[in-house]
Design an enzyme around this catalytic site. Structure first.
Site, PDB file in Angstrom:
ATOM      1  N   ASP A 240      16.340  12.525   1.553  1.00 33.38           N
ATOM      2  CA  ASP A 240      17.112  12.545   2.801  1.00 33.38           C
ATOM      3  C   ASP A 240      17.789  13.905   2.933  1.00 33.38           C
ATOM      4  O   ASP A 240      18.413  14.383   1.988  1.00 33.38           O
ATOM      5  CB  ASP A 240      18.198  11.457   2.787  1.00 33.38           C
ATOM      6  CG  ASP A 240      17.605  10.084   3.017  1.00 33.38           C
ATOM      7  OD1 ASP A 240      16.417  10.008   3.402  1.00 33.38           O
ATOM      8  OD2 ASP A 240      18.316   9.086   2.807  1.00 33.38           O
TER       9      ASP A 240
ATOM     10  N   ASP B 292       9.995  -0.250  10.278  1.00 35.25           N
ATOM     11  CA  ASP B 292      11.031  -1.002   9.567  1.00 35.25           C
ATOM     12  C   ASP B 292      11.005  -2.409  10.142  1.00 35.25           C
ATOM     13  O   ASP B 292      10.918  -2.573  11.358  1.00 35.25           O
ATOM     14  CB  ASP B 292      12.425  -0.405   9.830  1.00 35.25           C
ATOM     15  CG  ASP B 292      12.558   1.021   9.303  1.00 35.25           C
ATOM     16  OD1 ASP B 292      11.718   1.426   8.484  1.00 35.25           O
ATOM     17  OD2 ASP B 292      13.497   1.715   9.732  1.00 35.25           O
TER      18      ASP B 292
END
Lengths: 252, 196
Positions: A11, A130
């Site tokens: 990230d 997701d």
């Protein structure tokens, strides 16, 4: 021997790695390039960089970071996070990324996948999905699982493939962060639905979890994980040696 | 100086980055006179065979490339363009390698063949100090059959040419620029003085 892939995910916020990292021999754990090089040395098969910057300034930094990563590493890498247009994707691919990963933008506008396919080819498009299970149905979510869409996982996966995605990165929001294993049965079902490679994400807590999702139980083509690698809980060379012992084909 | 042929297909940059990591100087160009003057020439390629051949013809590179005498390396689609014919868009290619390029048959394998796979039956100077069964990175839906010009093979449902060589022409179906340290070794071998 065709290998299953191990993919660390980093990230990035404002050009820096955000998650704490437990590489003892790294000078600057916040430097994504140095971290990426370290993962290359450890035989990661691919890398994913997700931009979680909230500002325009942060996004610009990300494009120049991608350029720097491309100069410095010798394995394929995917970039994602907030890609909402052909222009966004194009800037990142031109900066040297091998693939872009699109998520929310694709659920809103599946045509984006088709446009990217026409311009760059399927091999450079990963669609991230997701989803979480609600009353027995796997519903596609956005914004880190907080927004539930009308889409159902398996029909969406099929549509994504039809539109020309090269790969699907599926994260079970029910498993993500739990460290109790991947949603193996869902990956197995995806194998019946789509022919493109599926990357498993969400839930890795141990070597066994990764072995499960890559073996008959999950049949995924690749396993992605973040914290277990960043915090040094599992070292990739150890992981790969164990997978090899279990007859899972890996690049060592 | 290494010439990377620019003929309007994608991701040329990663080849340049890989050469830079090896400390080699390169130029990205479509100009025949510059290409002819380079010590090494690389024909990269992402895209479809039909369009790529059209682009080569438009800049007359289809005549220039086969006449080159310095070491030339075709990568991925670049290697397929050096073959005789591709099933993709039913394309007549440059014909340096006598191989025909075909689509992977539907035999339960995912297509395209994307990811790391091993190469074996390695032969010749391009593979000096590269171990048999090394892993390299592939991205392709079409493959070149094996023949006497094959200097490396790989298997994905069927056995195919991972690498070809005829005189000063070399081809890699995989992407050495994305194949980790092994890929760098192969590129290094291509740049070395005793490649041909």
């Amino acid at each position: 021997m065709y290998a299953k892939r191990i993919i660390p995910c980093l990230d990035i916020k404002d050009g820096k790695t955000v998650k704490g990292v437990n590489f003892t021999n790294l000078q600057n754990v916040g430097d994504p390039v140095e971290l990426a090089r370290q993962y290359c040395k450890e035989m990661a098969d691919e890398l994913v960089f997700l931009d979680i910057s909230a500002t325009q300034e942060g996004r610009k930094t990300f494009v120049s970071l991608v350029e720097k990563i491309a100069k410095n590493i010798n394995i394929p890498f995917t970039v994602g996070g907030g890609i909402s247009s052909v222009e966004d994707a194009s800037a990142l691919l031109k900066a040297g990324a091998d693939k872009v990963s699109i998520n929310s933008a694709a659920t809103k506008n599946p045509k984006l996948i088709e446009e990217l396919k026409e311009l760059f080819g399927s091999q450079s498009i990963t669609v991230a999905i997701d989803a979480k299970e609600i009353n027995g149905t796997w519903r596609v979510t956005t914004h880190g699982g907080t927004q539930i869409t009308e889409r159902e996982l398996f029909s969406w996966a099929a549509e994504v493939e039809r539109c020309g995605a090269g790969e699907i990165l599926f994260t079970s929001m029910d498993h993500d962060g739990t460290k109790r294993g991947y949603a193996c049965s869902v990956y197995k079902k995806l194998l019946e639905i789509v022919k493109i490679p599926v990357i498993a994400s969400g839930g890795a807590g141990s070597i066994t979890d990764i072995a499960d999702v890559l073996s008959e139980k999950g049949c995924a083509d690749a396993a992605l994980a973040a914290s277990i690698f960043h915090y040094g809980e599992i070292r990739i060379p150890d992981l790969k040696r164990e997978l090899k012992k279990m007859n899972i084909p890996v690049r060592l | 100086m290494i010439g990377i042929i620019d003929y309007g297909t994608g991701n040329i940059k990663s080849v340049g980055n890989a050469l830079a990591r090896l400390g080699a100087e390169y130029i990205v160009t479509s100009q025949a006179s510059i290409i002819e003057g380079c010590d090494r020439v690389i024909l990269p390629g992402v895209g479809s065979a039909g369009m790529a051949m059209e682009n080569l013809k438009r800049s007359r590179l289809d005549k220039i490339i086969p006449a080159l005498t310095q070491p030339v390396l075709g990568i991925c689609l670049g290697m397929q363009l050096l073959c005789a014919h591709s099933e993709e868009d039913d394309t007549e290619c440059l014909g340096i390698f006598k191989n025909r390029v075909q689509k992977f048959p539907e035999i339960g394998k995912k297509i395209p063949h994307i990811g790391w796979n091993t190469i074996g039956s390695l032969k010749g100077s391009l593979y000096t100090n590269v171990k048999q069964e090394s892993f390299v990175y592939f991205v392709h839906s079409y493959f070149a059959e094996t023949n006497q010009m094959t200097i490396a093979t790989s298997e994905y449902g069927i056995r195919f040419s991972a690498s070809l060589n005829e005189k000063n022409f070399f081809g890699c179906q995989f992407h050495p620029e994305k194949s980790g340290d092994i890929g760098e070794k192969i590129l290094h071998n291509f740049l070395s003085n005793n490649i041909i």
